[in-house]
Design an enzyme around this catalytic site. Sequence first.
Site, PDB file in Angstrom:
ATOM      1  CG  ASN A  52       3.536   4.538  23.543  1.00 40.75           C
ATOM      2  OD1 ASN A  52       1.975   4.217  22.864  1.00 40.75           O
ATOM      3  ND2 ASN A  52       3.240   5.237  23.973  1.00 40.75           N
ATOM      4  CD  GLU A  54       1.383   4.226  28.614  1.00 41.38           C
ATOM      5  OE1 GLU A  54       0.391   4.638  29.093  1.00 41.38           O
ATOM      6  OE2 GLU A  54       1.819   4.980  27.778  1.00 41.38           O
ATOM      7  CG  ASN A  55       4.272  -2.731  32.889  1.00 37.82           C
ATOM      8  OD1 ASN A  55       4.425  -2.740  34.930  1.00 37.82           O
ATOM      9  ND2 ASN A  55       4.046  -3.764  32.451  1.00 37.82           N
ATOM     10  CE1 TYR A  58       0.972   4.061  35.876  1.00 34.89           C
ATOM     11  CE2 TYR A  58       2.046   6.372  36.944  1.00 34.89           C
ATOM     12  CZ  TYR A  58       0.782   5.837  36.145  1.00 34.89           C
ATOM     13  OH  TYR A  58       0.106   6.092  36.854  1.00 34.89           O
ATOM     14  CB  CYS A  63       9.877   5.435  23.962  1.00 32.51           C
ATOM     15  SG  CYS A  63       9.620   6.751  25.512  1.00 32.51           S
ATOM     16  CD  GLU A  65      10.259   7.451  19.823  1.00 36.08           C
ATOM     17  OE1 GLU A  65       9.315   6.889  20.522  1.00 36.08           O
ATOM     18  OE2 GLU A  65      10.275   8.246  19.678  1.00 36.08           O
ATOM     19  CB  CYS A 102      11.804  10.885  26.020  1.00 36.98           C
ATOM     20  SG  CYS A 102      12.917   8.803  25.877  1.00 36.98           S
ATOM     21  CB  CYS A 105      13.700   7.269  22.433  1.00 35.21           C
ATOM     22  SG  CYS A 105      13.091   6.540  23.260  1.00 35.21           S
TER      23      CYS A 105
HETATM   24  N1  THU Z   1       6.478   8.269  24.067  1.00 34.19           N
HETATM   25  C1  THU Z   1       6.906   7.455  23.237  1.00 34.19           C
HETATM   26  O1  THU Z   1       7.187   6.222  22.863  1.00 34.19           O
HETATM   27  N2  THU Z   1       8.001   8.248  22.448  1.00 34.19           N
HETATM   28  C2  THU Z   1       8.564   9.157  22.857  1.00 34.19           C
HETATM   29  O2  THU Z   1       9.554  10.097  21.836  1.00 34.19           O
HETATM   30  C3  THU Z   1       8.526   9.960  23.945  1.00 34.19           C
HETATM   31  C4  THU Z   1       7.426   9.288  24.474  1.00 34.19           C
HETATM   32  C5  THU Z   1       5.648   7.391  25.175  1.00 34.19           C
HETATM   33  C6  THU Z   1       6.345   6.970  26.569  1.00 34.19           C
HETATM   34  C7  THU Z   1       4.801   6.532  26.950  1.00 34.19           C
HETATM   35  O3  THU Z   1       4.443   5.848  26.957  1.00 34.19           O
HETATM   36  C8  THU Z   1       3.836   7.336  26.371  1.00 34.19           C
HETATM   37  O4  THU Z   1       4.550   8.421  25.532  1.00 34.19           O
HETATM   38  C9  THU Z   1       3.358   9.521  27.513  1.00 34.19           C
HETATM   39  O5  THU Z   1       5.065   9.041  27.378  1.00 34.19           O
END
Ligand code: THU
Length: 151
Positions: A52, A54-55, A58, A63, A65, A102, A105
């Site tokens: 994952n 991030e930025n 947000y 993610c 996946e 999520c 994904c």
């Molecule tokens: N996240 C994932 O990379 N995959 C998921 O299936 C659920 C959430 C990440 C997104 C964000 O960077 C962090 O987890 C918290 O939500």
Amino acid sequence: MRSYQWEELSESQRALVTVAKEQTERSYCPYSHFHVGAAALLSNGVIIRGANQENAAYPSGLCAERSALFAAGAQYPEQPVEKLAIACFTDGHFTKEPGAPCGACRQVMLETEHRYGGKMEVILFGENETLVFDSAADLLPLIFVSENLKG
Ligand code: THU
């Protein structure tokens, strides 16, 4: 879907999960501190890695996946993705329970599976148990795929 203990997984499943676990170290998550790693096994044996990202804005983050599946599509568009493994790490340890992907994904997993016309196995690692779904479709009922666009 079936629940497995680590030693019950196949060698290839364990190898893929090991890469997903390694990938949690490459997560960029200064906001959530929730490290997610992903590993996609292609038909040609290549493993594509994701984490994952991030930025500060947000919603611009991605993610693990999707970072793996989009990288796979961008680098090996002709290669079906056979398996996708995911691991989550936070507060100094891998999560006891498997991380639940999520909705966005799940949708992308489904399109990946659909695009290649086969099944993509999804492996969700947790310290207590690892869940294995034979098909991404098992994670998302009432699918929306290309046929739905035709009306
Ligand atoms: N996240 C994932 O990379 N995959 C998921 O299936 C659920 C959430 C990440 C997104 C964000 O960077 C962090 O987890 C918290 O939500």
